[in-house]
Motif scaffolding. Structure first.
Motif, PDB file in Angstrom:
ATOM      1  N   GLY A  85       0.801  -1.226   0.000  1.00 55.35           N
ATOM      2  CA  GLY A  85       0.000   0.000   0.000  1.00 55.35           C
ATOM      3  C   GLY A  85       0.822   1.259   0.000  1.00 55.35           C
ATOM      4  N   ASP A  86       2.080   1.169   0.468  1.00 49.53           N
ATOM      5  CA  ASP A  86       2.958   2.332   0.429  1.00 49.53           C
ATOM      6  C   ASP A  86       3.308   2.721  -0.998  1.00 49.53           C
ATOM      7  OD1 ASP A  86       3.051   2.389   3.214  1.00 49.53           O
ATOM      8  OD2 ASP A  86       4.789   1.057   3.293  1.00 49.53           O
ATOM      9  N   ILE A  87       3.159   1.787  -1.932  1.00 48.72           N
ATOM     10  CA  ILE A  87       3.432   2.051  -3.346  1.00 48.72           C
ATOM     11  C   ILE A  87       2.146   2.300  -4.117  1.00 48.72           C
ATOM     12  CG2 ILE A  87       4.381   1.079  -5.480  1.00 48.72           C
ATOM     13  CD1 ILE A  87       6.334  -0.516  -3.806  1.00 48.72           C
ATOM     14  N   THR A  88       1.152   1.440  -3.925  1.00 51.14           N
ATOM     15  CA  THR A  88      -0.066   1.515  -4.732  1.00 51.14           C
ATOM     16  C   THR A  88      -1.069   2.537  -4.221  1.00 51.14           C
ATOM     17  OG1 THR A  88      -1.119  -0.253  -3.448  1.00 51.14           O
ATOM     18  CG2 THR A  88       0.161  -0.909  -5.382  1.00 51.14           C
ATOM     19  N   GLY A  89      -1.086   2.745  -2.914  1.00 49.99           N
ATOM     20  CA  GLY A  89      -2.118   3.583  -2.310  1.00 49.99           C
ATOM     21  C   GLY A  89      -3.063   2.731  -1.469  1.00 49.99           C
ATOM     22  N   VAL A  90      -3.922   3.382  -0.699  1.00 45.66           N
ATOM     23  CA  VAL A  90      -4.804   2.669   0.231  1.00 45.66           C
ATOM     24  C   VAL A  90      -6.190   3.312   0.246  1.00 45.66           C
ATOM     25  CG1 VAL A  90      -2.944   1.861   1.737  1.00 45.66           C
ATOM     26  CG2 VAL A  90      -3.962   4.102   2.139  1.00 45.66           C
ATOM     27  N   GLU A  91      -7.148   2.521   0.725  1.00 42.72           N
ATOM     28  CA  GLU A  91      -8.495   3.037   0.978  1.00 42.72           C
ATOM     29  C   GLU A  91      -8.511   3.668   2.368  1.00 42.72           C
ATOM     30  OE1 GLU A  91     -11.232   3.162  -0.774  1.00 42.72           O
ATOM     31  OE2 GLU A  91     -10.686   2.002  -2.562  1.00 42.72           O
ATOM     32  N   VAL A  92      -8.943   4.925   2.445  1.00 41.66           N
ATOM     33  CA  VAL A  92      -8.951   5.667   3.708  1.00 41.66           C
ATOM     34  C   VAL A  92     -10.386   6.057   4.048  1.00 41.66           C
ATOM     35  CG1 VAL A  92      -8.118   7.731   4.908  1.00 41.66           C
ATOM     36  CG2 VAL A  92      -6.627   6.543   3.286  1.00 41.66           C
ATOM     37  N   PHE A  93     -10.754   5.885   5.329  1.00 43.83           N
ATOM     38  CA  PHE A  93     -12.105   6.243   5.762  1.00 43.83           C
ATOM     39  C   PHE A  93     -12.206   7.752   5.946  1.00 43.83           C
ATOM     40  CE2 PHE A  93     -15.396   6.899   9.036  1.00 43.83           C
ATOM     41  CZ  PHE A  93     -16.470   6.310   8.374  1.00 43.83           C
ATOM     42  N   ASP A  94     -13.180   8.354   5.249  1.00 40.76           N
ATOM     43  CA  ASP A  94     -13.428   9.796   5.335  1.00 40.76           C
ATOM     44  C   ASP A  94     -14.592  10.028   6.294  1.00 40.76           C
ATOM     45  OD1 ASP A  94     -14.048  12.464   5.004  1.00 40.76           O
ATOM     46  OD2 ASP A  94     -13.656  12.451   2.838  1.00 40.76           O
ATOM     47  N   GLN A  95     -14.293  10.638   7.444  1.00 41.13           N
ATOM     48  CA  GLN A  95     -15.331  10.840   8.455  1.00 41.13           C
ATOM     49  C   GLN A  95     -16.416  11.798   7.986  1.00 41.13           C
ATOM     50  OE1 GLN A  95     -13.224  12.050  11.990  1.00 41.13           O
ATOM     51  NE2 GLN A  95     -12.911   9.931  12.660  1.00 41.13           N
ATOM     52  N   ARG A  96     -16.053  12.750   7.137  1.00 41.51           N
ATOM     53  CA  ARG A  96     -17.059  13.708   6.667  1.00 41.51           C
ATOM     54  C   ARG A  96     -18.085  13.050   5.759  1.00 41.51           C
ATOM     55  NH1 ARG A  96     -13.127  18.334   4.446  1.00 41.51           N
ATOM     56  NH2 ARG A  96     -12.091  16.403   3.749  1.00 41.51           N
ATOM     57  N   SER A  97     -17.625  12.168   4.882  1.00 42.45           N
ATOM     58  CA  SER A  97     -18.562  11.504   3.970  1.00 42.45           C
ATOM     59  C   SER A  97     -19.011  10.148   4.492  1.00 42.45           C
ATOM     60  CB  SER A  97     -17.907  11.316   2.599  1.00 42.45           C
ATOM     61  OG  SER A  97     -16.785  10.456   2.695  1.00 42.45           O
ATOM     62  N   THR A  98     -18.429   9.729   5.631  1.00 44.13           N
ATOM     63  CA  THR A  98     -18.699   8.412   6.228  1.00 44.13           C
ATOM     64  C   THR A  98     -18.564   7.306   5.185  1.00 44.13           C
ATOM     65  OG1 THR A  98     -21.100   8.496   5.845  1.00 44.13           O
ATOM     66  CG2 THR A  98     -20.282   9.438   7.920  1.00 44.13           C
ATOM     67  N   ASP A  99     -17.534   7.411   4.381  1.00 44.60           N
ATOM     68  CA  ASP A  99     -17.284   6.413   3.345  1.00 44.60           C
ATOM     69  C   ASP A  99     -15.771   6.313   3.124  1.00 44.60           C
ATOM     70  OD1 ASP A  99     -17.743   4.502   1.486  1.00 44.60           O
ATOM     71  OD2 ASP A  99     -18.695   5.801  -0.001  1.00 44.60           O
ATOM     72  N   PHE A 100     -15.378   5.252   2.434  1.00 46.55           N
ATOM     73  CA  PHE A 100     -13.969   5.074   2.127  1.00 46.55           C
ATOM     74  C   PHE A 100     -13.631   5.742   0.791  1.00 46.55           C
ATOM     75  CE2 PHE A 100     -14.597   1.704   5.191  1.00 46.55           C
ATOM     76  CZ  PHE A 100     -13.399   1.699   5.902  1.00 46.55           C
ATOM     77  N   SER A 101     -12.461   6.357   0.730  1.00 48.23           N
ATOM     78  CA  SER A 101     -11.989   6.953  -0.516  1.00 48.23           C
ATOM     79  C   SER A 101     -10.561   6.474  -0.770  1.00 48.23           C
ATOM     80  CB  SER A 101     -12.024   8.488  -0.447  1.00 48.23           C
ATOM     81  OG  SER A 101     -11.189   8.957   0.601  1.00 48.23           O
ATOM     82  N   PHE A 102     -10.205   6.405  -2.039  1.00 49.02           N
ATOM     83  CA  PHE A 102      -8.884   5.891  -2.406  1.00 49.02           C
ATOM     84  C   PHE A 102      -7.860   7.014  -2.389  1.00 49.02           C
ATOM     85  CE2 PHE A 102      -5.759   4.800  -5.802  1.00 49.02           C
ATOM     86  CZ  PHE A 102      -5.153   3.736  -5.136  1.00 49.02           C
ATOM     87  N   ARG A 103      -6.771   6.784  -1.686  1.00 50.47           N
ATOM     88  CA  ARG A 103      -5.667   7.742  -1.648  1.00 50.47           C
ATOM     89  C   ARG A 103      -4.520   7.159  -2.486  1.00 50.47           C
ATOM     90  NH1 ARG A 103      -3.840   9.814   4.084  1.00 50.47           N
ATOM     91  NH2 ARG A 103      -5.889  10.855   3.854  1.00 50.47           N
ATOM     92  N   PRO A 104      -4.258   7.722  -3.669  1.00 48.68           N
ATOM     93  CA  PRO A 104      -3.257   7.142  -4.572  1.00 48.68           C
ATOM     94  C   PRO A 104      -1.856   7.184  -3.965  1.00 48.68           C
ATOM     95  CG  PRO A 104      -4.645   8.756  -5.724  1.00 48.68           C
ATOM     96  CD  PRO A 104      -4.910   8.897  -4.263  1.00 48.68           C
ATOM     97  N   GLY A 105      -1.062   6.152  -4.300  1.00 46.70           N
ATOM     98  CA  GLY A 105       0.322   6.090  -3.866  1.00 46.70           C
ATOM     99  C   GLY A 105       1.249   6.662  -4.921  1.00 46.70           C
ATOM    100  N   PRO A 106       2.543   6.580  -4.697  1.00 43.69           N
ATOM    101  CA  PRO A 106       3.511   7.164  -5.636  1.00 43.69           C
ATOM    102  C   PRO A 106       3.543   6.494  -6.996  1.00 43.69           C
ATOM    103  CG  PRO A 106       4.617   5.904  -3.904  1.00 43.69           C
ATOM    104  CD  PRO A 106       3.186   6.030  -3.495  1.00 43.69           C
ATOM    105  N   ILE A 107       2.908   5.326  -7.129  1.00 45.80           N
ATOM    106  CA  ILE A 107       2.915   4.642  -8.414  1.00 45.80           C
ATOM    107  C   ILE A 107       2.084   5.386  -9.456  1.00 45.80           C
ATOM    108  CG2 ILE A 107       0.899   3.124  -8.181  1.00 45.80           C
ATOM    109  CD1 ILE A 107       2.777   0.847  -9.204  1.00 45.80           C
ATOM    110  N   PHE A 108       1.231   6.294  -9.016  1.00 39.65           N
ATOM    111  CA  PHE A 108       0.412   7.078  -9.943  1.00 39.65           C
ATOM    112  C   PHE A 108       1.246   8.245 -10.467  1.00 39.65           C
ATOM    113  CE2 PHE A 108      -2.727   4.583  -7.796  1.00 39.65           C
ATOM    114  CZ  PHE A 108      -3.680   4.335  -8.776  1.00 39.65           C
ATOM    115  N   THR A 109       2.086   7.936 -11.409  1.00 40.28           N
ATOM    116  CA  THR A 109       3.012   8.893 -11.995  1.00 40.28           C
ATOM    117  C   THR A 109       3.323   8.430 -13.402  1.00 40.28           C
ATOM    118  OG1 THR A 109       5.098  10.049 -11.595  1.00 40.28           O
ATOM    119  CG2 THR A 109       5.068   7.694 -11.138  1.00 40.28           C
TER     120      THR A 109
END
Length: 312
Positions: A85-109
């Motif tokens: 996940g340090d390379i690809t990115g991870v799903e992060v829980f967003d408290q404001r939207s009460t849903d998970f969102s994808f946070r891209p890793g450094p591979i998105f280049t």
């Protein structure tokens, strides 16, 4: 009219690639032909493994390639505790939207430098396989495409093995070429010391192309004419690697596909709209040497894989 347009596109792509080569050559001291090999891999949509001792300029070379082309660059320093996940990115829980969102890793280049790739765990190394082959990554069952061009330049130290995980054959096969910078000559090293005395010269590098120019060059290379006789020549090389007694493991059919992609890119850099046997012969040792294995007898006789491929 169509022919003149195609010739114009070819000339424009070659001109852009030559500007990139000259700009990199201005700031990085490399062996003759190495920058052309990197550009061949970029245009052929291949990845490169740089195997060399520390301090010869691998990171600067990768950063300079991205800077001269004008594409996005990211760097990952591999360690044993690095997670996929340090390379690809991870799903992060967003408290404001009460849903998970994808946070891209450094591979998105566009160009990803994986420094000391053999220090990452096999699980993390495997996270690169999908990206390198499919140009996408999958996180929690959802596929995320990567922007093109996308190229991985990985480095590894061939003289330090403590705390490392050798790259498996499956992952080595994902690299189009294995290259090495080596130590500079006395003259080049003296020139390097004089240039670096005033600071990091790579910071003076300016973009002389852009991602659209590279995408155009990739499309042109894919469309180059290949005579059936050239394909037959490439197949003959592949079959000889499987029959030569000096090799215990020959080249796979996928190696042949990559070799022809690189041959097309090499022809484009030579400003030709067709591939000749010399393109295949010139690129074969760089593409095949890390995909085959010399026999014990060949190693004892002083034959390495690159020399056997060159003989073939």
């Amino acid at each position: 009219m169509g022919t003149r347009s195609a010739d114009s596109d070819l000339a424009a792509s070659v001109d852009a690639l030559r500007r990139v080569r000259d700009e990199i050559d201005r700031v990085v001291r490399t062996p003759p032909g190495l920058i052309d090999h990197l550009l061949t891999a970029l245009v052929g949509e291949g990845h490169v493994l740089l195997e060399d001792v520390p301090g010869v300029g691998k990171t600067v070379l990768a950063r300079s390639l991205a800077g001269a082309v004008g594409i996005r660059f990211s760097r990952v320093q591999c360690t044993p505790d690095l997670l996929p996940g340090d390379i690809t990115g991870v799903e992060v829980f967003d408290q404001r939207s009460t849903d998970f969102s994808f946070r891209p890793g450094p591979i998105f280049t566009n160009l990803l430098l994986v420094d000391e790739a053999n220090r990452a765990s096999p699980k993390t190394q495997a996270a690169l396989l999908e990206a390198m082959q499919e140009r996408q990554i999958t996180v929690d069952g959802v596929s995320h495409p990567l922007d093109l061009p996308f190229m991985v330049i990985a480095t590894q130290n061939p003289v330090e093995f403590e705390g490392t995980f050798p790259l498996p054959e499956a992952q080595l096969d994902r690299f189009a070429m294995q290259l090495s910078l080596g130590y500079p000559s006395r003259e080049e090293e003296a020139r390097l010391l004089a240039e670096q005395s005033g600071g990091e010269i790579a910071e003076t590098l300016a973009p002389v192309a852009d991602a659209d120019a590279i995408r155009g060059a990739i499309a042109l290379a894919l469309d180059l004419h290949v005579n059936p006789a050239v394909h037959d020549y490439a197949v003959a090389i592949l079959h000889r690697t499987r029959e030569d007694s000096r090799l215990s493991l020959g080249a796979s059919p996928r190696a042949g596909v990559v070799m022809m992609r690189m041959a097309r890119a090499r022809a484009l850099l030579a400003e030709r709209d067709f591939v000749v046997p010399e393109d295949v012969a010139g690129i074969a040792p760089l593409v095949l040497a890390h995909r085959v294995q010399p026999s014990a007898e060949a190693r004892a006789a002083g034959f390495d894989a690159a020399r056997v491929i060159a003989d073939i």
